[in-house]
Design an enzyme around this catalytic site. Sequence first.
Site, mmCIF file in Angstrom:
data_model
loop_
_atom_site.group_PDB
_atom_site.id
_atom_site.type_symbol
_atom_site.label_atom_id
_atom_site.label_comp_id
_atom_site.label_asym_id
_atom_site.label_seq_id
_atom_site.Cartn_x
_atom_site.Cartn_y
_atom_site.Cartn_z
ATOM 1 N N SER A 145 0.515 0.549 -1.462
ATOM 2 C CA SER A 145 1.059 -0.613 -0.748
ATOM 3 C C SER A 145 0.323 -0.781 0.568
ATOM 4 O O SER A 145 -0.106 0.197 1.186
ATOM 5 C CB SER A 145 2.551 -0.396 -0.462
ATOM 6 O OG SER A 145 3.037 -1.414 0.388
ATOM 7 N N TYR A 159 9.312 4.595 2.942
ATOM 8 C CA TYR A 159 8.543 3.997 1.839
ATOM 9 C C TYR A 159 7.045 3.981 2.171
ATOM 10 O O TYR A 159 6.206 4.373 1.357
ATOM 11 C CB TYR A 159 9.045 2.568 1.594
ATOM 12 C CG TYR A 159 8.193 1.729 0.669
ATOM 13 C CD1 TYR A 159 8.292 1.865 -0.713
ATOM 14 C CD2 TYR A 159 7.295 0.781 1.182
ATOM 15 C CE1 TYR A 159 7.503 1.086 -1.551
ATOM 16 C CE2 TYR A 159 6.518 0.006 0.348
ATOM 17 C CZ TYR A 159 6.624 0.158 -1.023
ATOM 18 O OH TYR A 159 5.849 -0.608 -1.853
HETATM 19 P P1 NAP Z 1 10.227 -4.564 -9.034
HETATM 20 O O1 NAP Z 1 10.066 -6.022 -9.283
HETATM 21 O O2 NAP Z 1 11.423 -4.071 -8.275
HETATM 22 O O3 NAP Z 1 10.126 -3.791 -10.435
HETATM 23 C C1 NAP Z 1 10.259 -2.401 -10.430
HETATM 24 C C2 NAP Z 1 9.980 -1.854 -11.794
HETATM 25 O O4 NAP Z 1 10.020 -0.424 -11.689
HETATM 26 C C3 NAP Z 1 11.008 -2.241 -12.824
HETATM 27 O O5 NAP Z 1 10.363 -2.319 -14.060
HETATM 28 C C4 NAP Z 1 11.988 -1.066 -12.777
HETATM 29 O O6 NAP Z 1 12.672 -0.841 -14.007
HETATM 30 C C5 NAP Z 1 11.026 0.071 -12.546
HETATM 31 N N1 NAP Z 1 11.633 1.237 -11.919
HETATM 32 C C6 NAP Z 1 12.316 1.310 -10.752
HETATM 33 N N2 NAP Z 1 12.711 2.576 -10.515
HETATM 34 C C7 NAP Z 1 12.266 3.306 -11.571
HETATM 35 C C8 NAP Z 1 12.381 4.661 -11.933
HETATM 36 N N3 NAP Z 1 13.033 5.540 -11.156
HETATM 37 N N4 NAP Z 1 11.820 5.066 -13.099
HETATM 38 C C9 NAP Z 1 11.162 4.192 -13.912
HETATM 39 N N5 NAP Z 1 11.032 2.893 -13.619
HETATM 40 C C10 NAP Z 1 11.576 2.455 -12.463
HETATM 41 O O7 NAP Z 1 8.965 -3.983 -8.238
HETATM 42 P P2 NAP Z 1 7.478 -4.587 -7.992
HETATM 43 O O8 NAP Z 1 7.536 -5.446 -6.792
HETATM 44 O O9 NAP Z 1 6.912 -5.094 -9.258
HETATM 45 O O10 NAP Z 1 6.733 -3.243 -7.523
HETATM 46 C C11 NAP Z 1 5.952 -2.467 -8.409
HETATM 47 C C12 NAP Z 1 5.146 -1.487 -7.569
HETATM 48 O O11 NAP Z 1 4.365 -2.207 -6.605
HETATM 49 C C13 NAP Z 1 6.004 -0.507 -6.760
HETATM 50 O O12 NAP Z 1 5.391 0.756 -6.735
HETATM 51 C C14 NAP Z 1 5.997 -1.109 -5.366
HETATM 52 O O13 NAP Z 1 6.205 -0.150 -4.359
HETATM 53 C C15 NAP Z 1 4.599 -1.691 -5.322
HETATM 54 N N6 NAP Z 1 4.417 -2.746 -4.323
HETATM 55 C C16 NAP Z 1 5.106 -3.922 -4.415
HETATM 56 C C17 NAP Z 1 4.923 -4.888 -3.449
HETATM 57 C C18 NAP Z 1 5.642 -6.207 -3.467
HETATM 58 O O14 NAP Z 1 5.570 -6.958 -2.463
HETATM 59 N N7 NAP Z 1 6.325 -6.573 -4.553
HETATM 60 C C19 NAP Z 1 4.056 -4.655 -2.371
HETATM 61 C C20 NAP Z 1 3.378 -3.444 -2.315
HETATM 62 C C21 NAP Z 1 3.575 -2.494 -3.299
HETATM 63 P P3 NAP Z 1 14.089 -1.582 -14.378
HETATM 64 O O15 NAP Z 1 13.716 -2.959 -14.842
HETATM 65 O O16 NAP Z 1 14.691 -0.753 -15.439
HETATM 66 O O17 NAP Z 1 14.886 -1.595 -13.112
#
Ligand code: NAP
Length: 250
Positions: A145, A159
């Site tokens: 991130s 985080y």
């Molecule tokens: P999201 O929309 O909240 O989706 C999270 C995904 O991870 C869902 O599929 C969820 O499964 C799964 N998950 C959560 N906890 C888990 C666990 N303990 N074990 C297995 N699966 C788990 O998140 P996102 O925004 O796509 O983020 C994905 C990655 O990108 C993360 O690592 C996040 O830190 C990183 N990131 C995101 C952003 C942003 O702005 N969105 C920015 C920087 C980095 P369920 O559907 O079952 O809940």
Amino acid sequence: MSDAPVLLVTGGSRGIGAAVCRLAASQGWRVAVNYAANAAAAESVVSEIKSKGGDAIAIQGDVGNAADIAAMFQAVDRHFGRLDGMVNNAGIVDQPQRVDEMSVERIERMMRINITGSILCAAEAVRRMSTRHGGKGGAIVNISSMAVIIGSPSQYVDYAASKAAIDTFTIGLAREVATEGVRVNAIRPGIIDTDIHASGGLPDRARDMASSIPMQRPGTAAEVADAVLYLLSSNSSYVTGAIMNVSGGR
Ligand code: NAP
């Protein structure tokens, strides 16, 4: 039997992970879609891939639980019999808090899911892909991130610190397995429009922060997926230990 490569995406049911699963399937990967709780979302990604002629399965498993991680990789072994790529995408934020307000339970959960889970998943992937273990090579992409650079003060410094660990882990593991056919890289997304912001109690965060982003807009999950698929593909055959910002200049 298909000889198409197999990709496991942790947290593949929603957001960035789901976009990676869809794009990977469209580029010929067979896909294991891991999820924690939302089975319907995972099944919907699987159905969409199958409706377009691809091959995918959904695998429940909490990456904060070592036994679940072992079972998830065994399910991949049973169903596909090979593993060529793995994306450490599952990750969590939490409610905005100052560090002096955080409980030990919050911090330990953050580190267990975001750091320990990613390291254990990478270890399982290396055991299957590394030529040292009789594997045929492969690629690992860790989702970090831009919080690593910004530090996320008054929101989630825990985080940001967990993602800094992912960056260092990426560099170290990449060098450790560089002669074993396994490339390891990371992506640092900026502000991406997904459900993660609502899960941290800030549903409008992506839109609210648009003016602080040089490109004046949040990114899409599909834009992050494009970068992930590049790092999984042979187009990046000389790239390892790299950390790529996908952040609109932030
Ligand atoms: P999201 O929309 O909240 O989706 C999270 C995904 O991870 C869902 O599929 C969820 O499964 C799964 N998950 C959560 N906890 C888990 C666990 N303990 N074990 C297995 N699966 C788990 O998140 P996102 O925004 O796509 O983020 C994905 C990655 O990108 C993360 O690592 C996040 O830190 C990183 N990131 C995101 C952003 C942003 O702005 N969105 C920015 C920087 C980095 P369920 O559907 O079952 O809940």
